[in-house]
Write a protein that holds these residues in place. Sequence first.
Motif, PDB file in Angstrom:
ATOM      1  N   UNK A 246      71.568  43.784  45.613  1.00 51.84           N
ATOM      2  CA  UNK A 246      72.947  44.139  45.950  1.00 51.84           C
ATOM      3  C   UNK A 246      73.031  45.051  47.179  1.00 51.84           C
ATOM      4  N   UNK A 247      71.889  45.568  47.653  1.00 53.45           N
ATOM      5  CA  UNK A 247      71.844  46.443  48.830  1.00 53.45           C
ATOM      6  C   UNK A 247      71.713  45.680  50.144  1.00 53.45           C
ATOM      7  N   UNK A 248      71.475  44.364  50.067  1.00 53.04           N
ATOM      8  CA  UNK A 248      71.197  43.585  51.282  1.00 53.04           C
ATOM      9  C   UNK A 248      72.079  42.352  51.392  1.00 53.04           C
ATOM     10  N   UNK A 249      72.231  41.892  52.625  1.00 47.24           N
ATOM     11  CA  UNK A 249      72.813  40.582  52.920  1.00 47.24           C
ATOM     12  C   UNK A 249      71.676  39.724  53.447  1.00 47.24           C
ATOM     13  N   UNK A 250      71.438  38.596  52.799  1.00 47.40           N
ATOM     14  CA  UNK A 250      70.351  37.699  53.196  1.00 47.40           C
ATOM     15  C   UNK A 250      70.886  36.690  54.201  1.00 47.40           C
ATOM     16  N   UNK A 251      70.221  36.551  55.316  1.00 54.15           N
ATOM     17  CA  UNK A 251      70.601  35.582  56.347  1.00 54.15           C
ATOM     18  C   UNK A 251      70.218  34.189  55.856  1.00 54.15           C
ATOM     19  N   UNK A 252      71.195  33.317  55.656  1.00 49.84           N
ATOM     20  CA  UNK A 252      70.893  31.990  55.114  1.00 49.84           C
ATOM     21  C   UNK A 252      70.237  31.034  56.114  1.00 49.84           C
ATOM     22  N   UNK A 253      70.183  31.429  57.384  1.00 44.20           N
ATOM     23  CA  UNK A 253      69.687  30.531  58.420  1.00 44.20           C
ATOM     24  C   UNK A 253      68.267  30.817  58.886  1.00 44.20           C
ATOM     25  N   UNK A 254      67.691  31.925  58.431  1.00 40.68           N
ATOM     26  CA  UNK A 254      66.336  32.267  58.876  1.00 40.68           C
ATOM     27  C   UNK A 254      65.355  32.105  57.720  1.00 40.68           C
TER      28      UNK A 254
END
Length: 148
Positions: free
Chosen positions: A66-74
């Motif tokens: 919940x502390x991060x946003x995961x980049x869906x493109x990398x």
Amino acid sequence: MATTSAVGELRQVKSCGFFVMRSNQSFLLMKHKNRYDLPKGHMEPGETEQQTALRELLEETGIKSSDIDIDPHFHFEQTYFPIYKRFGGEKVQKTLVIFLARLKSDSIQVVPTEHPNFEWHTCNSLQPSKETKNIDELLHKIQAYLNQ
């Protein structure tokens, strides 16, 4: 995930983790005795690559999903053939999978549990060396991806 195949084939190991960035484009590296590395670890049976990466991130740094946003493109993947002390000096086929994530807030604290320390670096502050040889290719890929 460590599996042994038929005689003559190398044991296969998969390790998954995150390249974690802050808003100022600095990124997290865990400090080992002689090198830097990312928060990552071995895949357990029944886990997906991303589940492994999230578990290892929490275990090694205290950073929650919940502390991060995961980049869906990398998505970075690399296969190499190290000698593993844990398997008695056996050469294995290791696959490394790294995801890119950004902290939602720079105030999130890193609490190292499995490493002596951690440091935040920028691509300019970290020069290729024997301390970074495990992640140099990843650093180049991340830099190219972020500069698109």
